[in-house]
Design an enzyme around this catalytic site. Structure first.
Site, short mmCIF file in Angstrom:
data_model
loop_
_atom_site.label_atom_id
_atom_site.label_comp_id
_atom_site.label_asym_id
_atom_site.label_seq_id
_atom_site.Cartn_x
_atom_site.Cartn_y
_atom_site.Cartn_z
N ASP A 281 -5.40 -25.17 -51.78
CA ASP A 281 -4.65 -26.26 -52.40
C ASP A 281 -5.07 -26.38 -53.85
O ASP A 281 -6.20 -26.04 -54.21
CB ASP A 281 -4.93 -27.59 -51.67
N TYR B 233 14.99 -28.59 -54.09
CA TYR B 233 14.06 -28.45 -52.96
C TYR B 233 14.74 -27.71 -51.81
O TYR B 233 14.17 -26.77 -51.23
CB TYR B 233 13.60 -29.83 -52.51
N LYS C 231 13.71 -24.06 -50.14
CA LYS C 231 13.35 -23.89 -48.74
C LYS C 231 14.29 -22.91 -48.02
O LYS C 231 13.89 -22.21 -47.09
CB LYS C 231 13.35 -25.26 -48.03
#
Length: 266
Positions: A43, A155, A159
């Site tokens: 991360d 977004y 995806k």
């Protein structure tokens, strides 16, 4: 009294999880460590305080869209000398707004994290899997990869790219023992949905409306979706390759869930 029947599947010795410091990735790390899997969290943020001190957890801080980050992850995996390796790519970013609100920089950032980050992770770690005669990869997409959602155009597009990236890789490397499956969550009480929730003019009304759309009448917890990722990582999912597991509580099963409030006979 007898013990309740249980079903046990085998998981990889080591699993790398991107997006480990929030939401789905964080919950998945907790589940994996709880059953004895060694986890490498990845991360841009530091490890969460509840994960950092746990035996079996290590953390790589860095951008998923940087090859240097994944080189560090590969080194960490090799240091553990595992017999089997798994990967879950759950790192993602989301900006709320119509296409008129999105800048080129926003578009680039979304695709760098959501798509390039997924591709680099797989490219870096899959050779380790091939050396071990295969391994499971779970690419986290979204129901928005297939179904449109207002104010999330970039977004959703990113995806959709993740979904087809994963499915194509699954076919390219199936004969090398690689299983790549897609996990497509619906709304979760986690980072990305909460960000969408906070952007609403009336957050309480937004949450109530979205909850009512769910057949179960509630938004799923991130832990529930993480359990679906656990299954895809396990040998119990050996029959699945290139599949898209939609973990949305039934949201997209029907074109319209009738709650009864509209006078429907339910």
């Amino acid at each position: 009294m007898t013990d309740r029947a249980a079903l046990t599947f085998k998981l990889p010795d080591v699993v790398a999880v991107s997006g480990a410091s929030s939401g789905l990735g964080h919950e998945l790390c907790r589940l994996l460590i709880g059953v004895g899997v060694q986890v490498i969290g990845v991360d841009i943020a530091k490890a969460q305080q509840d994960l950092a001190p746990l035996d079996g957890y290590s953390h790589v801080t860095g951008s998923v869209s940087s090859e240097n980050t994944w080189a560090e992850v590969v080194t960490s995996i090799k240091d553990k000398s595992p017999e089997s390796v798994g990967l879950v790519t759950s790192a993602a970013i989301l900006d709320v707004g119509t296409i008129l609100d999105v800048t080129p920089a926003d578009m680039t950032r979304a695709f760098d994290v959501n798509v390039v980050g997924t591709a680099l992770a797989i490219k870096a770690i899959m050779p380790l899997m091939i050396e071990r005669s295969g391994g499971p990869i779970v690419a986290v997409a979204s129901v928005d990869a297939t179904f449109a959602e207002q104010q999330l155009s970039v977004y959703a597009a990113s995806k959709a790219a993740v979904r087809q990236l994963a499915r194509t890789i699954a076919m390219d490397h199936a004969r090398q023992g690689i299983r790549v499956n897609v996990l497509s969550p619906g709304p979760m009480l986690a980072g990305l949905f909460k960000r969408h929730l906070e952007s609403a003019a009336d957050s309480e009304r937004f949450l109530a409306t979205r909850s009512a759309r769910q057949p179960g009448g509630r938004i799923l917890e991130a832990r529930e979706v993480a359990q679906a990722a656990m299954f895809l990582l396990s040998d119990g999912a050996s029959a699945l390759n290139g599949a898209d597991l939609i973990a949305d509580g039934g949201l997209t099963t029907s074109f319209d869930f009738r709650t009864g409030a509209e006078g429907a006979s339910v």
